[in-house]
Design a protein around this motif. Structure first.
Motif, short mmCIF file in Angstrom:
data_model
loop_
_atom_site.label_atom_id
_atom_site.label_comp_id
_atom_site.label_asym_id
_atom_site.label_seq_id
_atom_site.Cartn_x
_atom_site.Cartn_y
_atom_site.Cartn_z
N LEU A 1 1.18 -1.45 -0.13
CA LEU A 1 0.53 0.46 -0.32
C LEU A 1 1.32 1.39 0.39
CD1 LEU A 1 -1.39 -2.41 1.46
CD2 LEU A 1 -3.11 -0.24 2.60
N GLU A 2 -0.16 2.10 -0.66
CA GLU A 2 1.39 3.41 -1.08
C GLU A 2 0.87 4.45 -1.47
OE1 GLU A 2 5.07 5.64 -3.49
OE2 GLU A 2 4.52 3.34 -3.96
N ARG A 3 0.36 5.47 -0.84
CA ARG A 3 -0.32 7.01 -0.71
C ARG A 3 -1.42 6.03 -0.99
NH1 ARG A 3 3.69 8.03 -4.42
NH2 ARG A 3 2.58 7.24 -6.08
N VAL A 4 -2.07 5.71 0.05
CA VAL A 4 -3.38 4.82 0.06
C VAL A 4 -3.96 6.34 1.34
CG1 VAL A 4 -5.29 3.26 1.15
CG2 VAL A 4 -2.62 2.66 -0.49
N LEU A 5 -5.20 6.49 1.49
CA LEU A 5 -6.05 7.37 2.16
C LEU A 5 -7.28 6.62 2.45
CD1 LEU A 5 -7.05 9.60 4.27
CD2 LEU A 5 -8.03 10.71 2.01
N ILE A 6 -7.30 5.56 4.42
CA ILE A 6 -9.16 5.44 4.60
C ILE A 6 -9.48 6.01 5.73
CG2 ILE A 6 -9.01 3.29 5.52
CD1 ILE A 6 -7.14 2.11 4.74
N ARG A 7 -10.45 6.91 4.69
CA ARG A 7 -11.51 7.58 6.20
C ARG A 7 -12.81 6.46 5.79
NH1 ARG A 7 -10.86 11.78 2.07
NH2 ARG A 7 -13.17 11.25 1.26
N GLY A 8 -13.22 7.42 6.96
CA GLY A 8 -14.61 6.94 7.84
C GLY A 8 -14.84 5.42 7.31
N GLY A 9 -15.72 4.89 7.75
CA GLY A 9 -16.26 3.70 7.77
C GLY A 9 -15.84 2.76 9.36
N LYS A 10 -15.74 1.16 9.17
CA LYS A 10 -15.34 1.06 10.22
C LYS A 10 -15.03 -0.62 9.62
CE LYS A 10 -16.66 -2.51 13.84
NZ LYS A 10 -18.06 -2.21 14.89
N ILE A 11 -13.61 -1.21 9.46
CA ILE A 11 -13.22 -2.38 9.23
C ILE A 11 -12.92 -3.50 10.42
CG2 ILE A 11 -10.93 -3.29 7.56
CD1 ILE A 11 -10.37 -0.48 6.27
N ASP A 12 -13.58 -4.04 10.26
CA ASP A 12 -13.04 -6.00 11.73
C ASP A 12 -12.54 -6.38 11.09
OD1 ASP A 12 -14.55 -4.55 13.04
OD2 ASP A 12 -16.51 -5.48 12.08
N TYR A 13 -11.35 -7.19 11.69
CA TYR A 13 -10.01 -8.00 11.69
C TYR A 13 -9.15 -7.45 10.04
CZ TYR A 13 -13.59 -9.58 14.80
OH TYR A 13 -14.79 -9.89 16.26
N LEU A 14 -9.00 -6.47 9.97
CA LEU A 14 -8.35 -6.54 9.14
C LEU A 14 -6.88 -7.30 8.92
CD1 LEU A 14 -6.85 -4.51 6.44
CD2 LEU A 14 -6.97 -2.79 8.25
N ASN A 15 -6.29 -7.73 8.17
CA ASN A 15 -5.15 -8.90 8.06
C ASN A 15 -3.99 -8.13 6.93
OD1 ASN A 15 -2.71 -10.25 7.56
ND2 ASN A 15 -4.72 -12.20 6.90
N LEU A 16 -3.24 -7.36 7.51
CA LEU A 16 -2.53 -6.55 6.97
C LEU A 16 -0.94 -7.67 6.79
CD1 LEU A 16 -3.28 -2.93 7.47
CD2 LEU A 16 -2.65 -4.10 5.07
N ARG A 17 -0.87 -8.45 7.27
CA ARG A 17 0.40 -9.46 7.83
C ARG A 17 1.32 -9.34 6.80
NH1 ARG A 17 0.01 -12.23 12.83
NH2 ARG A 17 2.23 -13.33 12.51
N ARG A 18 2.53 -9.19 6.83
CA ARG A 18 3.63 -9.18 6.04
C ARG A 18 3.17 -8.01 4.72
NH1 ARG A 18 2.87 -14.32 7.55
NH2 ARG A 18 1.94 -15.00 5.23
N ALA A 19 2.69 -7.28 5.47
CA ALA A 19 2.43 -5.77 4.22
C ALA A 19 2.84 -5.07 4.43
CB ALA A 19 0.91 -5.27 4.14
#
Length: 229
Positions: free
Chosen positions: A120-138
């Motif tokens: 992920l590069e130059r990413v904006l995550i705005r508002g909302g809800k994220i459950d159990y987001l898996n970013l392992r080794r990202a």
């Protein structure tokens, strides 16, 4: 030369670069099923049901997704470039090893999103809800989480550089084996790391957050805190 802080770091933190999107006129998507390794340029996916579809390895360039269903959609190793996703929803969306560059994700309602091994590069995550987001080794570089709720996100083994949390709830986060550099956690409220508090070197927190984290830090160091007898 930057001044040194008490914890050994500098008194400043480098800000994340946000995406600057200038979308061209978009064509409505024709509603056909996604294709693996497909090319999708300048398309608007509006209220499109992508449940269970397989777009693995596909490239989405200058696209907009509005109010789309992404339940169990497979986008493994997909590339999302210069695109905006607004009001998307779904459970179990598969984005493992995907590339997101110059992307905005706005007011999403997602659960169990698989982004392990993603970039992920130059990413904006705005508002909302994220459950159990898996970013392992990202690999996250220039990423901003703003005004959103993250429940039990997993950053295990991930690399975070110039990542900001702005007015963002961070509940039960796992930072085990993560590497942090210029990560600004001061806007995370609450800031509740479940694991990996020993990996927060390279992050910036506020004095109030330090007090909140004191019990976890003491436990990590094996300190017993007892009142005077």
């Amino acid at each position: 030369m930057a001044r040194r802080a008490a914890g050994g770091g500098t008194t400043t933190v480098r800000a994340a670069r946000r995406p600057e999107l200038r979308p061209p006129p978009l064509e409505p998507y024709d509603g056909a099923e996604l294709e693996r390794d497909g090319d999708y340029d300048g398309l608007e996916f509006r209220e499109t049901d992508l449940t269970g579809q397989d777009g693995g390895g596909a490239r989405f360039m200058d696209c907009a997704f509005s109010d789309c269903a992404l339940d169990e959609a497979s986008l493994t190793r997909a590339r999302l470039l210069d695109s905006v996703l607004t009001g998307v929803r779904g459970v179990g969306t598969q984005l493992a090893e995907a590339t997101l560059r110059d992307v905005e994700l706005v007011d999403a309602r997602l659960g169990g999103v698989q982004l392990h091994g993603a970039a992920l590069e130059r990413v904006l995550i705005r508002g909302g809800k994220i459950d159990y987001l898996n970013l392992r080794r990202a690999r996250l570089k220039d990423v901003v989480f703003e005004g959103c709720v993250l429940v039990e996100p997993d950053f295990g083994g991930a690399s975070l550089e110039r990542v900001e949390f702005v007015d963002c709830a961070l509940k039960g986060a796992d930072f085990s084996a993560a590497t942090l550099r210029d990560v600004d956690l001061r806007g995370a409220a609450p800031l509740e790391p479940a694991r990996g508090v020993d990996r927060l070197s390279g992050a910036v927190i506020s004095p109030a957050q330090l007090l909140d984290l004191a019990p976890l830090l003491a436990a990590e160091l094996g300190l017993r805190v007892l009142a005077p007898e």
